[in-house]
Enzyme design. Structure first.
Site, PDB file in Angstrom:
ATOM      1  N   CYS A  80       0.837  -1.201   0.000  1.00  0.00           N
ATOM      2  CA  CYS A  80       0.000   0.000   0.000  1.00  0.00           C
ATOM      3  C   CYS A  80       0.877   1.259   0.000  1.00  0.00           C
ATOM      4  O   CYS A  80       1.561   1.508  -0.981  1.00  0.00           O
ATOM      5  CB  CYS A  80      -0.975  -0.055   1.174  1.00  0.00           C
ATOM      6  SG  CYS A  80      -2.379   1.016   0.909  1.00  0.00           S
ATOM      7  N   HIS A 173      -3.306  -5.486   0.685  1.00  0.00           N
ATOM      8  CA  HIS A 173      -2.751  -5.823   2.000  1.00  0.00           C
ATOM      9  C   HIS A 173      -2.689  -7.346   2.176  1.00  0.00           C
ATOM     10  O   HIS A 173      -3.676  -7.958   2.553  1.00  0.00           O
ATOM     11  CB  HIS A 173      -3.640  -5.224   3.109  1.00  0.00           C
ATOM     12  CG  HIS A 173      -3.525  -3.746   3.215  1.00  0.00           C
ATOM     13  ND1 HIS A 173      -2.579  -3.130   4.004  1.00  0.00           N
ATOM     14  CD2 HIS A 173      -4.222  -2.749   2.627  1.00  0.00           C
ATOM     15  CE1 HIS A 173      -2.698  -1.822   3.896  1.00  0.00           C
ATOM     16  NE2 HIS A 173      -3.693  -1.561   3.064  1.00  0.00           N
ATOM     17  N   GLU A 175      -1.226  -8.841   4.508  1.00  0.00           N
ATOM     18  CA  GLU A 175      -1.131  -9.186   5.930  1.00  0.00           C
ATOM     19  C   GLU A 175      -2.504  -9.394   6.574  1.00  0.00           C
ATOM     20  O   GLU A 175      -2.586  -9.894   7.687  1.00  0.00           O
ATOM     21  CB  GLU A 175      -0.348  -8.100   6.693  1.00  0.00           C
ATOM     22  CG  GLU A 175      -1.049  -6.764   6.883  1.00  0.00           C
ATOM     23  CD  GLU A 175      -0.921  -5.807   5.696  1.00  0.00           C
ATOM     24  OE1 GLU A 175      -0.660  -6.285   4.564  1.00  0.00           O
ATOM     25  OE2 GLU A 175      -1.113  -4.590   5.885  1.00  0.00           O
TER      26      GLU A 175
END
Ligand code: XMP
Length: 607
Positions: A80, A173, A175
């Site tokens: 990002c 993202h 994660e």
């Protein structure tokens, strides 16, 4: 043994901690670095990951951080904001606008080691305003995004890379769990491109930490405050095993704001792991009640609790003659680092482990913190490894000031400030929704735009489905100024009036809250949902509804991953029925309600 390590640059929010947790699950140590850490701080890593940021923009202005990382001969991957920074640094372009939020499909342009073992189309999670619109000469587009199920390109350059430079970026993202194969993508970078050996396991950590503790402590003794929380309990057991119980002394302080029978349970738990004989117990509840007498303002109450804690600790330390001992604490990793990007802490509240007297001992090298490298989930894993019971290791977080932040106090008049604007706005919404909306003339703590907000709650009465209730609550606290929470009335009738009652922190009120809280916790266990819920505070508010009693009970069941954000958890109807019968029958109770507020704008606790 030395472990291969990854540095995660923390540009703010909770992204960096999530990334580090995901890397550690691969058995590779990940450490958080601040954006302005000197370049020397990046020595010794096998790769760097740049986090996203909730507040920084790559568009236009030059973002300040240690750009010398780009001169290091290490693979770098950005997510990002980090992705946009990498693109920009190597001659690409970033444009502002075109917010993308939610699921998207990532279409790979070719097979690449970063996506080894994955499909050519992968569902990913997007959350951004800025986007990369061009890449520099050494870079290629590895993937573009479409909205789920559609074919037209939503964003180009959703994944970029330069194999020559070993620099990569993802607009999405990986994660977060919503990116289905995010863990595999992070694994391909860490284990594949960076070539890290997966040597960092909890067993390995335990063996190394035992050695470290023995080396630091030498032939001295160690003193530890055992609150009964997961961290201090795990630290106590680790130290007991590393040093032998006879070199460890434990002190449990009952501050009077513990749960029902909590101190007894703490003592029993420490006895069960062979540390009972090393434990001193002090009932300091009167010290805390004296310090809180007459206080109503949340910050004043917190300060009084914190100051009393330090005073009691110092007094007991003198009595027990521990000045020659080292002080051990169950401090965990997130408590030891500042939040990146803005260097402003997300946890608005001061941590006990970092008050001045303890800071001075840390500076003098007299503090042992065996869990300071671990995240909570790792502490829990370690606790199980050390033989602690499952229930003790997986209990819900409980704040240091305990029930003190769940027992609201009030003195003086009803607070109707802002009601001239609030009431007409609520009347319009109530008419549109077919519900009753009552602004309550007290305040609770919340957070808006990262700042503390002390504002009014609104009580919703009437029948509606869960999704509708959440929608109406959201509309109220987002659109009506001065409101930071909505609660749903669980009592049979809609109250016509709400009047605050003068009420302070007393043993009687604490006992009432303890009883209500014990019933709620037992209900969660009975329905088998305590493991699903992050936390479920029970709160007592001194409000008289229609002259019925003097205390309103609020239930605050929430889902959360790390406590930084939260959403309301839907309790089973059968449990709500049971609690309605038992809690409304408690003496002096005027009503019962369920908190429907997300965090933000409400905090998890009411103060
Ligand atoms: P808030 O209310 O800020 O809470 O949304 C976030 C998480 O932190 C816990 N909490 C505390 N924990 N000392 C603690 O050890 C405190 O003073 C404190 N205040 C809040 C809260 O229970 C939730 O898990």
């Amino acid at each position: 043994m030395t472990h291969d390590k990854i540095a995660v640059v923390d540009f703010g929010g909770q992204y960096a901690h999530l990334i580090a947790t995901k890397v550690r699950r691969l058995h590779v140590l990940a450490e958080i670095r601040q954006p302005d850490d000197p370049i020397e701080a990046f020595a010794g890593y096998k790769g760097i990951i740049l986090s996203g940021s909730p507040s920084l923009s790559s568009f236009g202005e030059d973002s300040g951080y240690t750009k010398a990382i780009y001169d290091l001969d290490l693979p770098i991957l950005g997510f990002c904001f980090g992705h946009q920074e990498i693109a920009k640094h190597y001659g690409g372009q970033v444009a502002h606008g075109g917010r993308e939020w939610g699921y998207a499909d990532l279409h790979l342009t070719r097979e690449h080691p970063l996506f080894a073992g994955l499909s050519m189309i992968e569902p990913v999670w997007m959350s951004h305003y800025d986007s990369v619109t061009a890449v520099g000469p050494d870079f290629e587009e590895l993937g573009y995004s479409t909205l789920g199920g559609r074919t037209e390109v939503q964003h180009r350059y959703a994944a970029i890379g330069s194999d020559a430079l070993r620099r990569y970026g993802f607009q999405f993202h990986p994660e977060v769990d919503d990116t289905l194969h995010g863990a595999e993508m992070i694994g391909n970078f860490v284990l594949g491109i960076c070539g890290c050996r997966p040597s960092w396991t909890i067993e390995q950590f335990l063996a190394e930490e035992m050695d470290k503790v023995r080396a630091q402590v030498g032939d001295q003794s160690v003193f530890l405050l055992a609150s009964g929380g997961v961290d201090s309990t795990v630290a106590a057991v680790l130290l007991g095993q590393a040093l032998g119980p006879e070199r460890l002394r434990l002190l449990h302080i009952d501050n009077g704001m513990m749960r029902k029978d909590e101190s007894r349970a703490v003592i029993a738990l420490l006895q069960s792991v062979g540390l009972g004989e090393r434990l001193e117990f002090v009932d300091a509840s009167q010290d805390f009640l004296d310090a809180l007498a007459g206080l109503t303002e949340p910050e004043a109450k917190r300060r009084a609790i914190g100051d009393t804690f330090v005073a009691v600790f110092e007094r007991e330390a003198r009595r027990l003659g521990i000045s020659q001992d080292l002080l051990a604490q169950g401090t965990i990793y997130p408590d030891t680092i500042e939040t990146g990007g803005t260097r402003r802490s997300d946890t608005i509240k001061t941590h006990h482990n970092r008050v001045p007297v303890i800071e001075a001992m840390i500076a003098a090298g007299r503090v042992v913190e065996p869990l300071a490298e671990l995240y909570k989930v790792e502490v829990r894993e370690l606790g199980e490894r050390l033989g602690l019971p499952h229930a003790a290791v997986w209990r819900h977080p409980f704040p240091g000031p305990g029930l003190g932040v769940r027992l609201l106090c009030w003195a003086g008049e009803a607070d109707r400030s802002g009601f001239d604007a609030i009431e007409p706005a609520l009347a319009d919404l109530a008419a549109a929704e077919g519900l009753e909306l009552l602004a309550l003339p007290i305040r609770s703590v919340g957070v808006k735009s990262d700042l503390r907000a002390y504002e009014h709650p609104v009580m919703i009465s009437g029948q509606a489905g869960w999704d509708d209730l959440l929608r109406v609550a959201g509309t109220v606290y987002k659109s009506v100024p001065g409101i930071n929470r909505c609660i749903w009335n669980l009592a049979p009738d809609a109250p016509g009036t709400a009047r605050p009652v003068t009420a302070h922190m007393t043993r009687e009120r604490l006992d009432l809250l303890r009883e209500a809280d014990a019933q709620v916790m037992a209900g969660l266990t009975r329905h088998g949902i305590d493991g699903e819920i992050w936390q479920c505070p029970t709160v007592l508010v001194p409000l008289e509804l229609d002259g019925r009693g003097r205390e309103l009970i609020i239930l605050r069941p929430i889902n959360s991953a790390r406590g930084m954000t939260a959403t309301p958890y839907r309790l089973p109807d059968a449990l709500l029925d049971e609690l309605r019968s038992s809690l409304l029958a408690l003496p002096g109770v005027s009503g019962l309600a369920l908190d429907l507020t997300t965090k933000p704008p409400g905090t998890i606790e009411w103060e």
